[in-house]
Design a protein around this motif. Sequence first.
Motif, mmCIF file in Angstrom:
data_model
loop_
_atom_site.group_PDB
_atom_site.id
_atom_site.type_symbol
_atom_site.label_atom_id
_atom_site.label_comp_id
_atom_site.label_asym_id
_atom_site.label_seq_id
_atom_site.Cartn_x
_atom_site.Cartn_y
_atom_site.Cartn_z
ATOM 1 N N GLU A 252 -119.967 -112.775 -94.810
ATOM 2 C CA GLU A 252 -120.957 -113.849 -94.696
ATOM 3 C C GLU A 252 -121.250 -114.431 -96.075
ATOM 4 O OE1 GLU A 252 -124.187 -113.275 -91.750
ATOM 5 O OE2 GLU A 252 -125.516 -113.465 -93.480
ATOM 6 N N ALA A 253 -121.430 -115.748 -96.117
ATOM 7 C CA ALA A 253 -121.856 -116.440 -97.335
ATOM 8 C C ALA A 253 -122.993 -117.376 -96.962
ATOM 9 C CB ALA A 253 -120.703 -117.225 -97.953
ATOM 10 N N ALA A 254 -124.028 -117.419 -97.805
ATOM 11 C CA ALA A 254 -125.208 -118.200 -97.454
ATOM 12 C C ALA A 254 -125.894 -118.725 -98.697
ATOM 13 C CB ALA A 254 -126.182 -117.348 -96.624
ATOM 14 N N VAL B 107 -121.762 -120.629 -87.863
ATOM 15 C CA VAL B 107 -122.573 -121.282 -88.892
ATOM 16 C C VAL B 107 -124.018 -121.180 -88.448
ATOM 17 C CG1 VAL B 107 -120.778 -122.843 -89.717
ATOM 18 C CG2 VAL B 107 -122.213 -123.536 -87.804
ATOM 19 N N PHE B 108 -124.918 -121.020 -89.402
ATOM 20 C CA PHE B 108 -126.311 -120.789 -89.049
ATOM 21 C C PHE B 108 -127.229 -121.411 -90.098
ATOM 22 C CE2 PHE B 108 -124.631 -117.166 -91.386
ATOM 23 C CZ PHE B 108 -125.539 -117.032 -92.432
ATOM 24 N N GLY B 109 -128.455 -121.607 -89.697
ATOM 25 C CA GLY B 109 -129.459 -122.130 -90.615
ATOM 26 C C GLY B 109 -130.843 -121.660 -90.201
ATOM 27 N N ASP B 110 -131.678 -121.403 -91.176
ATOM 28 C CA ASP B 110 -133.073 -121.040 -90.952
ATOM 29 C C ASP B 110 -133.971 -122.065 -91.632
ATOM 30 O OD1 ASP B 110 -133.017 -118.597 -89.402
ATOM 31 O OD2 ASP B 110 -132.088 -117.664 -91.155
ATOM 32 N N ASN B 111 -135.118 -122.310 -90.991
ATOM 33 C CA ASN B 111 -136.030 -123.348 -91.479
ATOM 34 C C ASN B 111 -135.242 -124.621 -91.781
ATOM 35 O OD1 ASN B 111 -138.328 -124.683 -92.348
ATOM 36 N ND2 ASN B 111 -138.552 -123.509 -94.245
ATOM 37 N N ILE C 36 -122.409 -119.299 -93.375
ATOM 38 C CA ILE C 36 -121.272 -119.175 -92.470
ATOM 39 C C ILE C 36 -120.841 -117.717 -92.454
ATOM 40 C CG2 ILE C 36 -119.623 -119.728 -94.326
ATOM 41 C CD1 ILE C 36 -117.875 -121.082 -92.155
ATOM 42 N N SER C 37 -120.392 -117.244 -91.298
ATOM 43 C CA SER C 37 -119.945 -115.858 -91.184
ATOM 44 C C SER C 37 -118.656 -115.794 -90.378
ATOM 45 C CB SER C 37 -121.023 -114.993 -90.523
ATOM 46 O OG SER C 37 -121.204 -115.355 -89.169
#
Length: 802
Positions: A200-202, A749-753, A796-797
């Motif tokens: 995972e990279a964020a 793919v992900f996102g918070d707030n 993304i993971s």
Amino acid sequence: MTINNKRMIERLAGKRKRGHGSALAKLFLCTSLVNLLALASIEVNAEEVDTANDSDLGGFGEIVVTAQKRAERAQDVPISISAFNDKTLTEANIQDIYDLPKLAPNFNMNRGSAVTAIRLNIRGVGAAGNTAIEPSVATFVDGVYVPRPGAMFATFFDVSGIEVLRGPQGTLFGRNASVGALNLRTALPEDEWSGKIKAEAASGERYRLEGHVNAPLSDTTSLRIAAVGEQFDGVWKNLIDPATRGDDYERFGGLDTMGIRATLRSKLTDQLTWVLRGEYTDLDGQGMTLYQFDYTSIGPAQLANFIARLGGHIPYQNPTHRTTSQYLEGLYKDKQWAITSELSYEFTSDYTLKWIGSYRDWDSFQTDGDLVFAAQPILGRAMPFRSKSHNHELQLISPTDMFDDRFSFVAGLYYFHEKYFLGEDWLNLGEYCNVVVGLAAPALVPACLGGTKTLTNLDFNQKSESFAAYSQGTFKITQDLDVTLGVRYTDEKKSANFLQEVISPGGNLLRAPEVSPLKFSDSKVTWRANLSWRPMEDVMLFASFSTGYKSGGFNAGGAAAALNSARRVYDGENVDNYEAGVKSQWLDRKITANLTFYRMEIGGFQDRSFDGLSFVVANAGSLRHQGFELDGQIRPGYGITLNYGVAYLDSEFTSFPAASGLPGFGGTQNLKGAPATFAPRWQGSVGAQYDGELPQGLEWSLRSDVSFISKHNAGAATDNNPQTIQKGYATVSARLAVRSPDTGWEVAVFGDNIFDKRYCILRPYQPLDGLWGLRDATTGGSGVQCVPGQPQTYGISFSKEF
């Protein structure tokens, strides 16, 4: 404080460089074993792909929990509970315990400047985690009590499920579960070769690699090894390089993490099963969170005075801004290891005798940057923590069909022991003598300048011992009507030595010398009564009364005036809880709706007052919290799943005659009728997920969750100051994944707030606010800080199951 810690403090004058090479080495080492074993599993059995975690567990109501010491459907347990399996945690992008409030109504958490200062709240009640005060929410890992919530930070990997139990759990979970409990369950070994790797990279330059492997060692023994490695610089930016005062920025607030856990499960005989777990975690980094001075909390004259007294340097920004200009020379190191052994013997009569024993060693050390949160090195702090604890519990679990399917029970004996050390050194970072002493006691400046870097030293050593016996039984009055009665007796003893020294001239402005031997002992009976009625299939009505107990203890922090033994000891906190609710499922379990009404009455409420630099705990009064919790799930078909959770809370002190006065007024005030801090009237979340199919046998899913919270007082002191009110806000998270069920890979793919909502999770007063002239004798107010909530993050993971 140990010699090693003192040497560590003295090395902090120079700039600390982040060890990227070291962090990457840790990340590589801690996952190499898992990766090699996972590859080995492919060679041994390339055709066997474990699909247990992919199976649909039947939705909200089919999750199995252990809230009553035996495995049961969550829908069959007459407790207000939120339970989530690993599949839900992944789909909702729950990365650590800080993310849990996104899913669990009436559960909150925040932290202070120290990583260990974790505050867990259920139904608006909690306690800070970086002192000797006991938590109001008991934390468990695999059924084993973890006495310090700060130790939970590193354990969140290879998790199979989480249970959030709301309301007192004093009968089965014991002391310090006075308003609820958090139970984290790690994954058990499986009987077939399988494994998983995830990268995972964020945002914040966060890179994470984790994995696990299941290895059957024989027909009766299996081994599971899980590991995680993470490098994380942090989401906050500091525009000051402490060494050069340049205009470049560096990220801060992140930690480099390494962890490994091994679990062995062996069926020694047909009746005897042994589960052995061992884990080690290592955290390294700065760890500091962002504190921003809210310049809107004071008037123009006070602001000008503040800037002048700081020599023209002030790091103020928009209070919710994510970039600052402060002297941030912090360090955080955390090492922890634990071993747990669980033996279960199943008699031919279907009774189960279970013994759980554990030992946990947690060692944490943190130094802050400038705690004035200014752009120059003024005042710092070093804080070592050490907890060595062991738990032992013997359980007897009956079959559920005693006396013609009418009676069942669980009974047990419990022993807990902990040695706990807490230290605090206040440090002159360079400008303390000129700025602070120069304002407060100018005559002391020459002596202060000739003194040592360490201004004060605190050593607090505590020994705790607790013994308990409990039993709970359920009797079926009719086939559909159950009555449950449970009782627990707890006896505990604590002893401690408090030593506060002033090391260097000028330190006496911060702390008073004190030597206090401390003792505390108490015994308590907690109990529970419940009536459950099932008028129809998949519908259960219940009413219950339960009590909870939070242990008394000692003020472990220093103070400007010696507290001595009399004021350092405080008594326990007691909770009476009334609940009535319904758990229901409709339309072939496509709709789940659970509703609980509650009223909690808390006596001997343990409150923390703040004098500008130190907190003092005392039994301050009584508190009444009441409201309801509604949560559930709707599965209309077509790949759509809707989740919801809403909580309403009415908070009121029924007695609080000597609460902290507003900082500008001083003294005390009567807060009868006022709400507690961190007690929002409304809180909840709504989530939606769509699962669909793609060509070539692929699947995709899209999930989004909206979490909301109404306005509440987010102050660090209970004084009902309108300045520390945080307005209501909502945040949105989302995750899009594509997977191949046949080959086991997934990309997400992900996102918070994702809409970058700005808000404060904590609004404490500016340290030394009186010295800076921030207190307003007209309004009673003072200068307030903001600890911003997490900003917009995305990542993304990629994962692969074998």
